[in-house]
Design a protein around this motif. Structure first.
Motif, PDB file in Angstrom:
ATOM      1  N   GLY A 331       0.800  -1.230   0.116  1.00 57.41           N
ATOM      2  CA  GLY A 331      -0.057   0.090  -0.042  1.00 57.41           C
ATOM      3  C   GLY A 331       0.681   1.148  -0.145  1.00 57.41           C
ATOM      4  O   GLY A 331       0.489   2.193  -0.775  1.00 57.41           O
ATOM      5  N   ALA A 332       1.763   1.382   0.730  1.00 58.00           N
ATOM      6  CA  ALA A 332       2.877   2.501   0.767  1.00 58.00           C
ATOM      7  C   ALA A 332       3.395   2.619  -0.524  1.00 58.00           C
ATOM      8  O   ALA A 332       3.662   3.828  -0.781  1.00 58.00           O
ATOM      9  N   LYS A 333       3.753   1.623  -1.174  1.00 56.54           N
ATOM     10  CA  LYS A 333       4.333   1.687  -2.750  1.00 56.54           C
ATOM     11  C   LYS A 333       3.265   2.313  -3.576  1.00 56.54           C
ATOM     12  O   LYS A 333       3.699   3.155  -4.467  1.00 56.54           O
ATOM     13  N   LYS A 334       2.100   1.823  -3.464  1.00 53.59           N
ATOM     14  CA  LYS A 334       1.250   2.271  -4.441  1.00 53.59           C
ATOM     15  C   LYS A 334       0.733   3.711  -4.141  1.00 53.59           C
ATOM     16  O   LYS A 334       0.458   4.501  -4.909  1.00 53.59           O
ATOM     17  N   LYS A 335       0.907   3.869  -3.048  1.00 51.41           N
ATOM     18  CA  LYS A 335       0.592   5.464  -2.477  1.00 51.41           C
ATOM     19  C   LYS A 335       1.553   6.346  -2.952  1.00 51.41           C
ATOM     20  O   LYS A 335       1.253   7.655  -3.455  1.00 51.41           O
ATOM     21  N   LYS A 336       2.831   5.812  -2.722  1.00 49.72           N
ATOM     22  CA  LYS A 336       3.953   6.871  -3.529  1.00 49.72           C
ATOM     23  C   LYS A 336       4.050   6.899  -4.848  1.00 49.72           C
ATOM     24  O   LYS A 336       4.025   8.005  -5.370  1.00 49.72           O
ATOM     25  N   ALA A 337       3.288   5.840  -5.515  1.00 44.60           N
ATOM     26  CA  ALA A 337       3.194   6.287  -6.975  1.00 44.60           C
ATOM     27  C   ALA A 337       1.924   6.713  -7.413  1.00 44.60           C
ATOM     28  O   ALA A 337       1.796   7.285  -8.417  1.00 44.60           O
ATOM     29  N   GLY A 338       1.116   7.442  -6.612  1.00 45.67           N
ATOM     30  CA  GLY A 338       0.038   8.260  -6.858  1.00 45.67           C
ATOM     31  C   GLY A 338      -1.591   7.900  -6.427  1.00 45.67           C
ATOM     32  O   GLY A 338      -2.412   8.546  -6.687  1.00 45.67           O
ATOM     33  N   TRP A 339      -1.548   6.674  -6.059  1.00 50.42           N
ATOM     34  CA  TRP A 339      -2.604   6.070  -5.859  1.00 50.42           C
ATOM     35  C   TRP A 339      -3.175   6.359  -4.383  1.00 50.42           C
ATOM     36  O   TRP A 339      -2.447   6.925  -3.358  1.00 50.42           O
ATOM     37  N   ARG A 340      -4.406   6.280  -4.001  1.00 52.23           N
ATOM     38  CA  ARG A 340      -4.779   6.815  -2.925  1.00 52.23           C
ATOM     39  C   ARG A 340      -5.680   5.718  -1.795  1.00 52.23           C
ATOM     40  O   ARG A 340      -6.309   4.872  -2.443  1.00 52.23           O
ATOM     41  N   SER A 341      -5.143   5.769  -0.690  1.00 52.17           N
ATOM     42  CA  SER A 341      -6.041   4.640   0.250  1.00 52.17           C
ATOM     43  C   SER A 341      -7.475   5.171   0.409  1.00 52.17           C
ATOM     44  O   SER A 341      -7.739   6.329   0.202  1.00 52.17           O
ATOM     45  N   SER A 342      -8.325   4.415   1.041  1.00 48.86           N
ATOM     46  CA  SER A 342      -9.744   4.918   1.183  1.00 48.86           C
ATOM     47  C   SER A 342      -9.882   5.716   2.291  1.00 48.86           C
ATOM     48  O   SER A 342     -11.099   6.284   2.266  1.00 48.86           O
ATOM     49  N   GLY A 343      -9.225   5.816   3.284  1.00 48.96           N
ATOM     50  CA  GLY A 343      -9.483   6.424   4.425  1.00 48.96           C
ATOM     51  C   GLY A 343     -10.490   5.488   5.483  1.00 48.96           C
ATOM     52  O   GLY A 343     -11.208   4.679   5.119  1.00 48.96           O
ATOM     53  N   ALA A 344     -10.051   5.757   6.764  1.00 51.76           N
ATOM     54  CA  ALA A 344     -10.416   4.954   7.890  1.00 51.76           C
ATOM     55  C   ALA A 344     -12.151   5.289   7.810  1.00 51.76           C
ATOM     56  O   ALA A 344     -12.886   4.109   8.281  1.00 51.76           O
ATOM     57  N   PHE A 345     -12.643   6.269   7.711  1.00 47.86           N
ATOM     58  CA  PHE A 345     -14.245   6.307   7.691  1.00 47.86           C
ATOM     59  C   PHE A 345     -14.818   5.621   6.461  1.00 47.86           C
ATOM     60  O   PHE A 345     -15.831   5.038   6.655  1.00 47.86           O
ATOM     61  N   THR A 346     -14.218   5.420   5.445  1.00 48.52           N
ATOM     62  CA  THR A 346     -14.613   4.791   4.245  1.00 48.52           C
ATOM     63  C   THR A 346     -14.708   3.271   4.669  1.00 48.52           C
ATOM     64  O   THR A 346     -15.686   2.745   4.241  1.00 48.52           O
ATOM     65  N   MET A 347     -13.716   2.810   5.162  1.00 49.33           N
ATOM     66  CA  MET A 347     -13.455   1.484   5.444  1.00 49.33           C
ATOM     67  C   MET A 347     -14.572   1.099   6.620  1.00 49.33           C
ATOM     68  O   MET A 347     -15.141   0.246   6.407  1.00 49.33           O
ATOM     69  N   LEU A 348     -14.908   1.935   7.421  1.00 51.53           N
ATOM     70  CA  LEU A 348     -15.706   1.795   8.533  1.00 51.53           C
ATOM     71  C   LEU A 348     -17.177   1.635   7.702  1.00 51.53           C
ATOM     72  O   LEU A 348     -18.077   0.900   8.283  1.00 51.53           O
ATOM     73  N   ARG A 349     -17.422   2.661   6.756  1.00 51.76           N
ATOM     74  CA  ARG A 349     -18.858   2.646   6.290  1.00 51.76           C
ATOM     75  C   ARG A 349     -18.856   1.263   5.306  1.00 51.76           C
ATOM     76  O   ARG A 349     -20.209   0.819   5.440  1.00 51.76           O
ATOM     77  N   TYR A 350     -18.208   0.815   4.583  1.00 52.11           N
ATOM     78  CA  TYR A 350     -18.076  -0.547   3.714  1.00 52.11           C
ATOM     79  C   TYR A 350     -18.317  -1.467   4.757  1.00 52.11           C
ATOM     80  O   TYR A 350     -18.941  -2.666   4.471  1.00 52.11           O
ATOM     81  N   TRP A 351     -17.567  -1.614   5.802  1.00 47.39           N
ATOM     82  CA  TRP A 351     -17.803  -2.674   6.717  1.00 47.39           C
ATOM     83  C   TRP A 351     -19.075  -2.910   7.537  1.00 47.39           C
ATOM     84  O   TRP A 351     -19.581  -4.030   7.599  1.00 47.39           O
ATOM     85  N   ARG A 352     -19.689  -1.686   7.791  1.00 49.72           N
ATOM     86  CA  ARG A 352     -21.117  -1.614   8.291  1.00 49.72           C
ATOM     87  C   ARG A 352     -21.983  -1.998   7.214  1.00 49.72           C
ATOM     88  O   ARG A 352     -23.016  -2.679   7.416  1.00 49.72           O
ATOM     89  N   LEU A 353     -21.810  -1.721   5.809  1.00 45.76           N
ATOM     90  CA  LEU A 353     -22.763  -1.997   4.832  1.00 45.76           C
ATOM     91  C   LEU A 353     -22.615  -3.484   4.593  1.00 45.76           C
ATOM     92  O   LEU A 353     -23.552  -4.168   4.420  1.00 45.76           O
ATOM     93  N   GLN A 354     -21.389  -4.155   4.721  1.00 49.24           N
ATOM     94  CA  GLN A 354     -21.226  -5.540   4.547  1.00 49.24           C
ATOM     95  C   GLN A 354     -21.931  -6.351   5.577  1.00 49.24           C
ATOM     96  O   GLN A 354     -22.509  -7.146   5.509  1.00 49.24           O
ATOM     97  N   LYS A 355     -21.802  -5.968   6.880  1.00 49.51           N
ATOM     98  CA  LYS A 355     -22.594  -6.422   7.988  1.00 49.51           C
ATOM     99  C   LYS A 355     -23.940  -6.272   7.750  1.00 49.51           C
ATOM    100  O   LYS A 355     -24.564  -7.451   8.186  1.00 49.51           O
TER     101      LYS A 355
END
Length: 365
Positions: A331-355
């Protein structure tokens, strides 16, 4: 002896005596995963981004951590990878006639029964159903609430199932296989006298976890199996649903690694995850031949050999920590290449949706 398996056991860890269950195999989730969550937080603080692993597979929602679409991942496959994926199509529930819509979708895709029906967003085999007749198809789609996209995939003709964990760093030309797990379906063998429940209670393993099997059997627990007749206790190849997992590390060969790497490099920016597949034989799999992919899972997947009953708790945590360390590094290498991580709140939102979605699905086969 009432138990048999649908997959020949691997020779890996053969020196260890067989055990019905490992000491931690069915611990409560919080008990086993708390150290892993703490390790994730530690790695996130070290890298300054708690959601960094979601950048490891940046074209997938949350990197495949949770809430991702199974078909969105498969749809990214190029011409090479597509040849190895079992054909599939989708239908969304909530139409005036879901059964007719599903039948029409199968016809458009050139698919015929039997098929495996499963929710497009899901995990751990929840809601997976084997459908062999039009009546079963109608009954199955009716079990799901409206606005659920269902995957309908051709039933793969091979009997054996495996999970292969694959890692390739962005700066590496070749990827590697870090785990191979065989998934065995518990089978009861009738003796003409005992009921299904009695056969479950007589087996060294199934008698320890009957709650995994009894709910889906219903009144069939009172049936007496004729001598020699077999009953498969679970269809979905998931450990938490009752399948038995065996470490197949000894069968990771250069030929298999090369074939898996060739397939996965044909899925754009995929670097970390598990490929679930069915295969004809161990001999063919070692050669990288005669298998079909069921689905491809991202950073939320596990190296499932840890659920082999011969695996120690120390080995399981070592494998978990190694894999999550790798996904942070990627993930660190991809972020350095210009990609973005989803962010903690987005992770939480998708986790709640899946649950929420998982709670609405029917019991798996």
């Amino acid at each position: 002896m009432t138990h048999a398996s649908a997959t020949a056991p691997s020779q890996a860890d053969a020196s260890r005596p067989p055990s019905p269950l490992s000491m931690f195999e069915f611990w409560p989730g919080w008990a086993f995963y708390t150290p892993i969550v703490l390790y994730w937080i530690l790695m996130g603080l070290r890298h300054g981004d708690l959601s960094l692993p979601t950048a490891a597979n940046p074209r997938i929602e949350t990197g495949g951590l949770c809430g991702e679409s199974k078909t969105d991942i498969l749809d990214m496959a190029g011409d090479v990878a597509r040849q190895w994926i079992a054909p599939y199509t989708t239908v969304t529930t909530g139409s005036a006639d879901d059964a007719a819509a599903a039948t029409a979708a199968l016809a458009r895709a050139g698919l015929a029964l039997p098929v495996v029906v499963k929710p497009d967003i899901g995990c751990n085999g929840t809601g997976v159903k084997l459908v062999t007749t039009p009546a079963e198809l109608a009954a199955t789609v009716a079990l799901f609430p409206p606005d659920i996209r269902l995957v309908m995939q051709r039933l793969i003709p091979f009997e054996h199932e495996a999970g292969i964990f694959y890692i390739r760093h962005p700066d590496e030309e070749r990827g590697r296989i870090t785990s191979l797990t065989y998934k065995e379906a518990p089978l009861l063998v009738g003796d003409g006298r005992s009921t299904v429940r009695e056969l479950i209670d007589a087996d060294a393993r199934t008698r320890l976890v009957p709650h995994l099997y009894l709910p889906r059997l219903g009144a069939r627990v009172h049936d007496i199996l004729p001598a020699g007749e077999t009953m498969r206790l679970v269809f979905a190849g998931n450990h938490c649903k009752g399948s038995i997992f065996r470490n197949g590390a000894d069968d990771i060969t250069p030929a298999l690694t090369e074939q898996i790497d060739r397939i996965m490099r044909d899925i754009p920016d995929f670097h970390f995850g598990r490929i679930d597949l069915k295969f004809e034989s161990i001999a063919a799999l070692r050669l990288g031949r005669r298998f079909e992919i069921i689905e491809i899972n991202g950073v939320g997947s596990e190296a499932t050999h840890i659920w082999d009953s011969r695996t120690t708790l120390r080995e399981a945590y070592a494998a978990q920590f190694m894999h999550y360390r790798e996904t942070f590094r990627i993930g660190a290498k991809k972020k350095k290449a210009g990609w973005r991580s989803s962010g903690a709140f987005t992770m939480l939102r998708y986790w709640r949706l899946q649950k929420k979605l998982l709670a609405s699905y029917p019991l798996n086969d």
